[in-house]
Design a protein around this motif. Structure first.
Motif, PDB file in Angstrom:
ATOM      1  N   TRP A  15      34.172  19.301  15.341  1.00 22.11           N
ATOM      2  CA  TRP A  15      34.272  18.485  14.471  1.00 22.11           C
ATOM      3  C   TRP A  15      33.524  19.689  13.209  1.00 22.11           C
ATOM      4  O   TRP A  15      34.131  19.767  11.648  1.00 22.11           O
ATOM      5  CB  TRP A  15      33.701  17.144  14.083  1.00 22.11           C
ATOM      6  N   GLY A  16      32.620  19.658  13.561  1.00 20.22           N
ATOM      7  CA  GLY A  16      31.378  20.844  12.742  1.00 20.22           C
ATOM      8  C   GLY A  16      31.746  22.061  12.209  1.00 20.22           C
ATOM      9  O   GLY A  16      32.215  22.645  11.486  1.00 20.22           O
ATOM     10  N   LEU A  17      32.618  22.787  13.299  1.00 15.65           N
ATOM     11  CA  LEU A  17      33.484  24.168  12.784  1.00 15.65           C
ATOM     12  C   LEU A  17      34.433  23.699  11.788  1.00 15.65           C
ATOM     13  O   LEU A  17      35.026  23.691  11.093  1.00 15.65           O
ATOM     14  CB  LEU A  17      33.875  24.162  14.228  1.00 15.65           C
ATOM     15  N   GLY A  18      34.786  22.140  12.318  1.00 14.41           N
ATOM     16  CA  GLY A  18      36.331  22.197  11.260  1.00 14.41           C
ATOM     17  C   GLY A  18      35.417  21.975   9.462  1.00 14.41           C
ATOM     18  O   GLY A  18      36.292  22.706   8.898  1.00 14.41           O
ATOM     19  N   VAL A  19      35.204  21.085   9.479  1.00 15.57           N
ATOM     20  CA  VAL A  19      34.002  21.658   8.101  1.00 15.57           C
ATOM     21  C   VAL A  19      34.147  22.690   8.153  1.00 15.57           C
ATOM     22  O   VAL A  19      33.846  23.054   6.812  1.00 15.57           O
ATOM     23  CB  VAL A  19      32.580  20.362   8.187  1.00 15.57           C
ATOM     24  N   MET A  20      33.138  23.383   9.107  1.00 14.76           N
ATOM     25  CA  MET A  20      32.595  24.967   8.096  1.00 14.76           C
ATOM     26  C   MET A  20      34.103  25.270   7.982  1.00 14.76           C
ATOM     27  O   MET A  20      33.840  26.581   6.373  1.00 14.76           O
ATOM     28  CB  MET A  20      31.628  25.531   8.957  1.00 14.76           C
ATOM     29  N   GLY A  24      34.780  27.522   3.810  1.00 14.82           N
ATOM     30  CA  GLY A  24      34.683  28.811   3.974  1.00 14.82           C
ATOM     31  C   GLY A  24      36.473  29.056   3.243  1.00 14.82           C
ATOM     32  O   GLY A  24      35.977  30.120   2.251  1.00 14.82           O
ATOM     33  N   VAL A  25      37.279  27.994   3.176  1.00 16.46           N
ATOM     34  CA  VAL A  25      38.183  28.351   2.241  1.00 16.46           C
ATOM     35  C   VAL A  25      37.911  28.161   0.997  1.00 16.46           C
ATOM     36  O   VAL A  25      38.084  28.233  -0.276  1.00 16.46           O
ATOM     37  CB  VAL A  25      39.661  27.169   2.632  1.00 16.46           C
ATOM     38  N   CYS A  26      36.947  26.329   1.005  1.00 19.44           N
ATOM     39  CA  CYS A  26      36.493  26.708  -0.993  1.00 19.44           C
ATOM     40  C   CYS A  26      35.850  28.039  -1.211  1.00 19.44           C
ATOM     41  O   CYS A  26      35.688  28.458  -2.044  1.00 19.44           O
ATOM     42  CB  CYS A  26      35.620  25.200  -0.872  1.00 19.44           C
ATOM     43  N   LEU A  27      35.129  28.338  -0.165  1.00 18.85           N
ATOM     44  CA  LEU A  27      34.375  29.875  -0.691  1.00 18.85           C
ATOM     45  C   LEU A  27      35.461  30.837  -1.066  1.00 18.85           C
ATOM     46  O   LEU A  27      35.143  31.617  -1.691  1.00 18.85           O
ATOM     47  CB  LEU A  27      33.295  30.078   0.508  1.00 18.85           C
ATOM     48  N   ALA A  28      37.116  31.447  -0.290  1.00 26.89           N
ATOM     49  CA  ALA A  28      37.485  32.410  -0.554  1.00 26.89           C
ATOM     50  C   ALA A  28      38.200  31.808  -1.740  1.00 26.89           C
ATOM     51  O   ALA A  28      38.745  33.219  -1.943  1.00 26.89           O
ATOM     52  CB  ALA A  28      38.374  32.394   0.836  1.00 26.89           C
ATOM     53  N   ALA A  46      33.397  25.314 -11.142  1.00 23.81           N
ATOM     54  CA  ALA A  46      33.224  26.531 -10.145  1.00 23.81           C
ATOM     55  C   ALA A  46      31.837  26.396  -9.700  1.00 23.81           C
ATOM     56  O   ALA A  46      32.280  26.806  -8.650  1.00 23.81           O
ATOM     57  CB  ALA A  46      33.837  28.016 -11.195  1.00 23.81           C
ATOM     58  N   ALA A  47      30.841  26.428 -10.227  1.00 24.00           N
ATOM     59  CA  ALA A  47      29.506  26.660 -10.003  1.00 24.00           C
ATOM     60  C   ALA A  47      29.488  25.586  -9.049  1.00 24.00           C
ATOM     61  O   ALA A  47      28.437  25.725  -7.721  1.00 24.00           O
ATOM     62  CB  ALA A  47      28.395  26.577 -10.529  1.00 24.00           C
ATOM     63  N   LEU A  48      29.507  24.108  -9.153  1.00 21.79           N
ATOM     64  CA  LEU A  48      29.576  23.045  -8.588  1.00 21.79           C
ATOM     65  C   LEU A  48      30.481  23.236  -6.896  1.00 21.79           C
ATOM     66  O   LEU A  48      30.414  22.622  -6.312  1.00 21.79           O
ATOM     67  CB  LEU A  48      30.185  21.751  -8.965  1.00 21.79           C
ATOM     68  N   ALA A  53      30.703  23.648  -1.420  1.00 22.32           N
ATOM     69  CA  ALA A  53      31.113  24.162  -0.114  1.00 22.32           C
ATOM     70  C   ALA A  53      29.852  25.112   0.850  1.00 22.32           C
ATOM     71  O   ALA A  53      29.480  25.045   1.519  1.00 22.32           O
ATOM     72  CB  ALA A  53      32.048  26.290  -0.654  1.00 22.32           C
ATOM     73  N   ALA A  54      29.300  25.707   0.211  1.00 23.57           N
ATOM     74  CA  ALA A  54      27.646  26.396   0.558  1.00 23.57           C
ATOM     75  C   ALA A  54      26.729  24.867   1.313  1.00 23.57           C
ATOM     76  O   ALA A  54      26.568  25.186   2.673  1.00 23.57           O
ATOM     77  CB  ALA A  54      26.727  26.661  -0.106  1.00 23.57           C
ATOM     78  N   PHE A  55      26.975  23.395   0.683  1.00 18.83           N
ATOM     79  CA  PHE A  55      26.075  22.301   1.697  1.00 18.83           C
ATOM     80  C   PHE A  55      27.238  22.568   3.458  1.00 18.83           C
ATOM     81  O   PHE A  55      26.453  22.248   3.794  1.00 18.83           O
ATOM     82  CB  PHE A  55      26.257  20.884   0.533  1.00 18.83           C
ATOM     83  N   MET A  56      28.814  22.497   2.189  1.00 20.13           N
ATOM     84  CA  MET A  56      29.502  22.026   3.761  1.00 20.13           C
ATOM     85  C   MET A  56      29.181  22.937   4.439  1.00 20.13           C
ATOM     86  O   MET A  56      28.645  23.101   5.957  1.00 20.13           O
ATOM     87  CB  MET A  56      30.654  21.441   3.391  1.00 20.13           C
ATOM     88  N   LEU A  57      28.908  23.870   4.561  1.00 20.12           N
ATOM     89  CA  LEU A  57      28.784  25.543   5.268  1.00 20.12           C
ATOM     90  C   LEU A  57      27.619  25.274   6.070  1.00 20.12           C
ATOM     91  O   LEU A  57      27.251  24.939   7.390  1.00 20.12           O
ATOM     92  CB  LEU A  57      28.592  26.299   4.707  1.00 20.12           C
ATOM     93  N   ILE A  58      26.345  25.089   5.888  1.00 22.31           N
ATOM     94  CA  ILE A  58      25.093  24.789   5.752  1.00 22.31           C
ATOM     95  C   ILE A  58      25.337  23.339   7.351  1.00 22.31           C
ATOM     96  O   ILE A  58      24.961  23.184   8.055  1.00 22.31           O
ATOM     97  CB  ILE A  58      24.145  24.587   5.036  1.00 22.31           C
TER      98      ILE A  58
END
Length: 266
Positions: A15-20, A24-28, A46-48, A53-58
């Motif tokens: 589940w956590g990998l799915g969120v990551m 990753g798609v959002c960052l790309a 865009a900044a938001l 995306a950074a929040f979801m990744l972390i």
């Protein structure tokens, strides 16, 4: 570590990998996930998007470790419930309340939040009774999501049928209907508690099969599509979410009764 505990950790990890993967798609693409309909007119959008995306990744990475999993899951539950479902999807309700896709789309985000709530309840140092209530709330929310997913198969059968591989017997229509019925049966099982764990295990397996049968071939055919990359990531997150729910429905093993040995001296 017990086998059951290891399996529960694996469901949380997926589940956590799915969120990551979603992050990753959002960052790309430098944009919000397509399932998170942020207004196009949002200031500094865009900044938001990068910040989210950074929040979801972390948070997704923090879910991988038991020490940080509970509070990372709590943050994800709050974000997906309050920001995505209530604010982003909720703002669309007045203009699109007759469209079933709005509800099934929101259910995809709510399912991720439901798993987050269960992960938090399982790992946080809170009152056991409260943890049990939060776990059941997450299960019920996921059950409702499964019903909506099944309903979407029937409301949009013209879109569901082409997703099934043509080579898969007996027919594309059969599997489109079967997977819709499977979602609804799993949702009812979770809500009623009748064969709930078995139904959720089968639902997890069904989601896992969607990747090689549906989403990966689509990605190979069109690797530049933002939507298809997002669908692959979302399916991974939903597979993990269903796994988390299935693990939460497992009955605890009873300790074997120990026979009392009398003292021969008495």
């Amino acid at each position: 570590m017990s086998e059951r505990k290891a399996a529960a950790d694996l469901g949380r990890n997926v589940w956590g990998l799915g969120v990551m993967a979603l992050a990753g798609v959002c960052l790309a693409w430098g944009d919000f996930d397509p399932g998170q309909p942020a207004p196009k007119t949002l200031p500094d959008r865009a900044a938001l998007a990068y910040g989210v995306a950074a929040f979801m990744l972390i948070a997704g990475a923090a879910v991988q470790w038991r020490r940080t999993a509970a509070w990372a899951a709590a943050a994800l539950a709050a974000y997906y419930t309050l920001i995505v479902v209530v604010l982003m999807d909720g703002r669309l309700l007045p203009a699109h309340y007759t469209e079933f896709g709005l509800y099934s789309g929101a259910a995809e985000q709510l399912a991720i939040a439901a798993a987050a709530l269960i992960v938090f309840a399982a790992g946080a140092r809170i009152d056991p009774a409260l943890a049990a209530r939060l776990t059941r709330l997450g299960q019920l929310a996921f059950g409702i999501c499964a019903l909506l997913f099944g309903g979407a198969h029937f409301f949009y059968m013209n879109l569901t049928v082409p997703l099934v591989p043509k080579w898969l017997p007996p027919s594309q229509e059969f599997w489109a209907y079967a997977t819709g019925i499977g979602h609804i049966a799993a949702g009812l099982a979770i809500l009623t508690g009748v064969r709930a764990r078995l139904a959720t295990i089968l639902l997890t397996a069904m989601y896992a099969s969607f990747t090689p049968l549906v989403h990966a071939p689509m990605l190979l055919a069109d690797p530049s599509s933002h939507g298809i990359w997002s669908e692959n990531a979302l399916n991974l997150a939903l597979t993990g979410a269903a796994w988390v729910v299935a693990d939460s429905l497992a009955k605890p093993k009873r300790e074997p009764k120990r026979e009392r040995i009398s003292d021969p001296a008495h």
